[in-house]
Design a protein around this motif. Structure first.
Motif, short mmCIF file in Angstrom:
data_model
loop_
_atom_site.label_atom_id
_atom_site.label_comp_id
_atom_site.label_asym_id
_atom_site.label_seq_id
_atom_site.Cartn_x
_atom_site.Cartn_y
_atom_site.Cartn_z
N ASP A 77 -13.84 30.06 16.75
CA ASP A 77 -12.48 30.59 15.74
C ASP A 77 -12.29 30.06 14.42
N PHE A 78 -13.16 29.57 13.90
CA PHE A 78 -12.89 29.53 12.45
C PHE A 78 -14.07 31.11 11.52
N ASP A 79 -14.14 31.17 11.97
CA ASP A 79 -14.81 32.89 12.03
C ASP A 79 -14.02 34.14 12.31
N LEU A 80 -13.17 34.03 12.89
CA LEU A 80 -11.90 34.82 13.43
C LEU A 80 -10.64 34.45 12.44
N LEU A 81 -10.49 33.80 12.00
CA LEU A 81 -9.77 33.27 11.31
C LEU A 81 -9.13 34.41 10.24
N PRO A 82 -8.28 34.76 8.97
CA PRO A 82 -8.32 35.43 8.46
C PRO A 82 -8.56 34.88 7.08
N ILE A 108 -10.13 39.78 8.45
CA ILE A 108 -8.99 40.11 7.68
C ILE A 108 -9.10 39.21 6.62
N GLU A 109 -8.83 39.77 4.80
CA GLU A 109 -9.22 39.46 4.06
C GLU A 109 -7.43 38.54 3.12
N SER A 110 -8.07 38.14 2.75
CA SER A 110 -7.06 38.06 1.41
C SER A 110 -6.46 38.26 -0.01
N THR A 111 -5.25 38.98 0.04
CA THR A 111 -5.06 39.52 -1.03
C THR A 111 -4.38 39.54 -1.66
N ALA A 113 -5.43 23.13 -9.26
CA ALA A 113 -6.58 23.69 -9.77
C ALA A 113 -7.26 25.04 -9.59
N GLY A 114 -5.87 25.94 -10.20
CA GLY A 114 -5.53 27.12 -9.71
C GLY A 114 -5.00 27.39 -8.40
N VAL A 115 -3.67 29.33 -8.05
CA VAL A 115 -3.94 29.68 -7.72
C VAL A 115 -4.26 30.39 -6.41
N VAL A 116 -3.86 29.65 -4.93
CA VAL A 116 -4.49 30.20 -4.06
C VAL A 116 -3.88 31.74 -3.65
N ASN A 117 -4.36 33.11 -3.66
CA ASN A 117 -3.44 34.33 -2.62
C ASN A 117 -3.73 34.07 -1.52
N SER A 118 -2.11 34.22 -0.46
CA SER A 118 -2.64 34.12 0.92
C SER A 118 -2.30 35.32 2.13
N GLY A 119 -1.85 36.84 0.55
CA GLY A 119 -1.33 37.70 1.52
C GLY A 119 -2.21 38.02 2.37
N GLY A 120 -2.05 37.76 4.05
CA GLY A 120 -2.49 38.68 5.42
C GLY A 120 -2.87 36.56 6.03
#
Length: 432
Positions: free
Chosen positions: A225-230, A285-288, A299-306
């Motif tokens: 399931d971990f591998d199938l998460l965006p 699906i990769e993050s954008t 520690a920085g901004v995380v992109n969470s598109g998708g």
């Protein structure tokens, strides 16, 4: 005379202990736009989590007591006003885990607001029960040593679901474009061209959807399931740890604020059909970058598109000889638990991994695989739905000889939903 004064240090020690057991210090973003009808998913970072803190619960309410909430959007007691709670977060949507990079300690919380909560919030706003069209998400934590509680509060503002809402997937369904329609598994003759396939995606917000199509071939480790998460559903430090498979192609498209899109799969000629056995097609699906959904981890901004609050299920197909496909087709038509590999009477070389596969049936909560030899049970395993295969441990080769195997589908209460017939196989020893 020297006088010795004994001080009671217990209160001081308690204060120091309480100070050392730091509670969460903040949450980001503190406020988000959410869809007023339907599901909304948001990536949240709960900042400064103490070493002993654990998530306890999460819920939504129509009003909060602002006197209980600090400037950092954290309260030390439940801030919800009595009688205004809209609902609790369902366990199936409870995606919260500890994370942190660069010396910070956080919790990554994928907040999924169900349509029922959005509907209650909208109805409450229409009736005038609250002063604004906003409602509140509250994530509760507790220190397992001190018992101290903390509540991270996020303001949810009702919106239309378009450009001002974070880009999030709310439903993804993969299917083959074929005359027989959707099946539990698609059958393809060895060496033949597969049918085209597609993904029907429902989403909120607008922005770039970026990713790739991959294929899991027979004998390869099945995805977790971990591998199938965006990727955007994972903490930043875990996004490079998902298992990779053979890539078929990449894509990057722009999603307008319409809420629906059909994503075509790669050309059917790229889909492998050379080896006999079960395959899985994966939509990764990769993050954008998404301004509405960015989250500050300190520690920085995380992109969470998708982002999505669920794992994207794979699309399955099976490659076999005409005789094998005819046998499987017969079982599918009768809606029985159908076995795939190994076929009846198949011989496995001593160096081969013994991989058992079958087709899922409706109503099964768990599958029980049994492998028996002349002297009794060789191995057995419990496999959750959606996996449909099991690779036996290498030591099964030491039990070389004739065996038989079957699979039983069980309900959550242990009742037998379906059971396959026994199927024979033989594992060759080193001399054969």
């Amino acid at each position: 005379m020297i006088r010795i004064i004994l001080l009671n240090l217990t209160p001081l020690l308690l204060i120091l202990s309480s100070t050392a057991a730091m509670a969460v210090t903040g949450v980001n973003p503190t406020g988000v736009n959410v869809k007023s009808t339907g599901v909304t998913t948001i990536f949240l970072t709960v900042q400064g989590a103490g070493a002993n803190e654990v998530p306890v619960a999460a819920f939504w309410c129509g009003e909060i007591d602002n006197n209980k909430v600090g400037d950092n959007n954290v309260a030390t007691e439940d801030p919800c006003r009595p009688g205004t709670r809209f609902g609790n977060l369902a366990q199936r949507n409870n995606f919260v885990q500890r994370s942190g990079t660069g010396g910070v300690s956080n919790f990554t919380d994928i907040m999924t607001i169900p349509s029922s909560v959005a509907r209650r919030a909208r109805q409450s706003a229409v009736r005038g029960d609250t002063n604004t069209s906003a409602f509140f998400y509250v994530r509760q934590f507790r220190d397992t040593v001190t018992g101290q509680e903390s509540f991270a509060v996020v303001t949810c503002r009702l919106a239309g679901g378009g450009a001002r809402v974070p880009l999030a997937l709310t439903d993804v369904r993969l299917n083959f474009i074929a005359p027989k329609g959707q099946r539990a598994v698609f059958l393809v003759a060895q060496g033949a061209k597969s049918a085209e396939f597609e993904a029907k995606i429902h989403y909120n917000g607008t922005g770039r959807l970026k990713g790739r199509w991959e294929v899991v071939k027979p004998g390869e480790p099945v995805p977790r399931d971990f591998d199938l998460l965006p990727a955007a559903s994972l903490p930043i430090e875990q996004r490079g740890l998902q298992r990779r498979y053979t890539q078929l192609n990449r894509f990057e498209i722009y999603l307008p604020p319409t809420g629906k899109v059909t994503l075509p799969g790669p050309d059917a000629s790229k889909i492998p059909t050379d080896a006999i056995g079960p395959y899985q097609l994966l939509l990764r699906i990769e993050s954008t970058s998404d301004k509405e959904g960015d989250s500050n981890t300190e520690a920085g901004v995380v992109n969470s598109g998708g982002v999505a609050g669920f794992a994207i299920p794979p699309l399955r197909y099976y490659v076999g000889t005409p005789d094998q496909l005819a046998e499987i087709e017969k079982g599918l038509e009768k809606e029985k638990l159908t076995l795939m590999l190994p076929m009846e009477g198949m011989e496995l070389g001593h160096a081969e991994l013994a991989n058992f596969s079958w087709v899922d049936v409706q109503g099964a909560e768990i599958y029980r695989l049994e492998v028996e030899g002349d002297e009794g049970v060789v191995t057995s395993a419990l496999v959750k739905p959606g996996v449909s295969s099991y690779t036996a441990p290498p030591w099964i080769r030491d039990q070389a000889g004739s065996m038989r195997w079957r699979v039983t589908a069980l309900s959550s209460s242990g009742r037998v939903v379906a059971e396959s017939p026994w199927r024979s196989l033989r594992i060759l020893d080193q001399s054969e």
